[in-house]
Write a protein that holds these residues in place. Structure first.
Motif, PDB file in Angstrom:
ATOM      1  N   VAL A  28       0.791  -1.333  -0.522  1.00 36.31           N
ATOM      2  CA  VAL A  28       0.227  -0.217  -0.006  1.00 36.31           C
ATOM      3  C   VAL A  28       0.826   1.501  -0.235  1.00 36.31           C
ATOM      4  CG1 VAL A  28      -1.118   1.242   1.695  1.00 36.31           C
ATOM      5  CG2 VAL A  28      -2.233  -1.136   1.099  1.00 36.31           C
ATOM      6  N   LEU A  31       1.976   1.733  -3.628  1.00 32.56           N
ATOM      7  CA  LEU A  31       0.771   2.022  -4.457  1.00 32.56           C
ATOM      8  C   LEU A  31       0.989   4.156  -4.133  1.00 32.56           C
ATOM      9  CD1 LEU A  31      -1.343   1.806  -6.271  1.00 32.56           C
ATOM     10  CD2 LEU A  31      -2.693   1.056  -4.326  1.00 32.56           C
ATOM     11  N   GLU A  32       0.709   4.376  -2.959  1.00 33.96           N
ATOM     12  CA  GLU A  32       0.188   5.447  -2.644  1.00 33.96           C
ATOM     13  C   GLU A  32       2.158   6.183  -3.358  1.00 33.96           C
ATOM     14  OE1 GLU A  32      -1.676   9.176  -1.064  1.00 33.96           O
ATOM     15  OE2 GLU A  32      -2.032   6.707  -1.800  1.00 33.96           O
ATOM     16  N   ARG A  35       1.948   6.582  -7.045  1.00 33.47           N
ATOM     17  CA  ARG A  35       0.032   7.751  -7.058  1.00 33.47           C
ATOM     18  C   ARG A  35       0.855   9.594  -6.447  1.00 33.47           C
ATOM     19  NH1 ARG A  35      -4.775   6.634  -6.703  1.00 33.47           N
ATOM     20  NH2 ARG A  35      -5.046   7.941  -5.463  1.00 33.47           N
ATOM     21  N   SER A  40      -1.412  11.732  -9.314  1.00 31.82           N
ATOM     22  CA  SER A  40      -2.634  11.260  -9.454  1.00 31.82           C
ATOM     23  C   SER A  40      -3.391  10.921  -8.568  1.00 31.82           C
ATOM     24  CB  SER A  40      -2.311   9.259  -9.360  1.00 31.82           C
ATOM     25  OG  SER A  40      -3.934   8.506  -9.707  1.00 31.82           O
ATOM     26  N   SER A  42      -6.546   9.964  -8.647  1.00 30.76           N
ATOM     27  CA  SER A  42      -8.186   8.311  -9.200  1.00 30.76           C
ATOM     28  C   SER A  42      -7.843   7.668  -7.776  1.00 30.76           C
ATOM     29  CB  SER A  42      -7.171   8.119 -10.531  1.00 30.76           C
ATOM     30  OG  SER A  42      -6.340   7.490  -9.329  1.00 30.76           O
ATOM     31  N   HIS A  43      -8.686   7.153  -7.380  1.00 29.33           N
ATOM     32  CA  HIS A  43      -9.241   6.538  -6.484  1.00 29.33           C
ATOM     33  C   HIS A  43      -8.490   5.541  -6.001  1.00 29.33           C
ATOM     34  CE1 HIS A  43     -13.265   8.420  -5.569  1.00 29.33           C
ATOM     35  NE2 HIS A  43     -13.544   8.240  -7.123  1.00 29.33           N
ATOM     36  N   ILE A  44      -8.247   4.978  -4.678  1.00 27.96           N
ATOM     37  CA  ILE A  44      -6.913   3.589  -4.099  1.00 27.96           C
ATOM     38  C   ILE A  44      -8.113   2.794  -3.943  1.00 27.96           C
ATOM     39  CG2 ILE A  44      -6.630   5.538  -2.062  1.00 27.96           C
ATOM     40  CD1 ILE A  44      -3.386   4.296  -2.389  1.00 27.96           C
ATOM     41  N   ASN A  45      -8.820   2.896  -3.397  1.00 31.47           N
ATOM     42  CA  ASN A  45      -9.791   2.132  -2.243  1.00 31.47           C
ATOM     43  C   ASN A  45      -9.788   0.558  -3.333  1.00 31.47           C
ATOM     44  OD1 ASN A  45     -10.150   3.908  -0.515  1.00 31.47           O
ATOM     45  ND2 ASN A  45     -12.168   4.062  -1.493  1.00 31.47           N
ATOM     46  N   ASP A  47      -7.250  -0.521  -5.391  1.00 31.57           N
ATOM     47  CA  ASP A  47      -6.330  -1.203  -5.593  1.00 31.57           C
ATOM     48  C   ASP A  47      -5.962  -1.310  -4.561  1.00 31.57           C
ATOM     49  OD1 ASP A  47      -5.902  -0.307  -8.538  1.00 31.57           O
ATOM     50  OD2 ASP A  47      -4.907   1.633  -7.516  1.00 31.57           O
ATOM     51  N   ILE A  48      -6.415  -0.915  -2.683  1.00 33.48           N
ATOM     52  CA  ILE A  48      -5.317  -1.391  -1.894  1.00 33.48           C
ATOM     53  C   ILE A  48      -7.070  -2.424  -1.283  1.00 33.48           C
ATOM     54  CG2 ILE A  48      -6.221  -0.942   1.216  1.00 33.48           C
ATOM     55  CD1 ILE A  48      -5.736   2.299   0.202  1.00 33.48           C
TER      56      ILE A  48
END
Length: 57
Positions: A28, A31-32, A35, A40, A42-45, A47-48
């Motif tokens: 995570v 990923l963050e 981003r 970015s 965009s929504h991350i939910n 992906d998590i």
């Protein structure tokens, strides 16, 4: 309180977490970071959720 002390306090639960939890946290975090590097918004939910589902398998 020294800055090193507060860092150790924050890091302690992560260091003591099971390997699976540390893996989720690291993925995570990466990923963050990617981003933020791309700026970015965009929504991350989703992906998590994918990261957690993969770790649970």
């Amino acid at each position: 309180m020294h800055p090193e002390d507060s860092t150790a306090d924050v890091q302690e639960p992560i260091d003591k977490a099971p390997a699976e939890v540390r893996q989720i946290i690291e993925q995570v975090w990466k990923l963050e970071k990617s981003r933020l590097d791309k700026k970015s918004n965009s929504h991350i939910n989703d992906d998590i959720l994918r990261i957690v589902k993969e770790a649970v398998r």
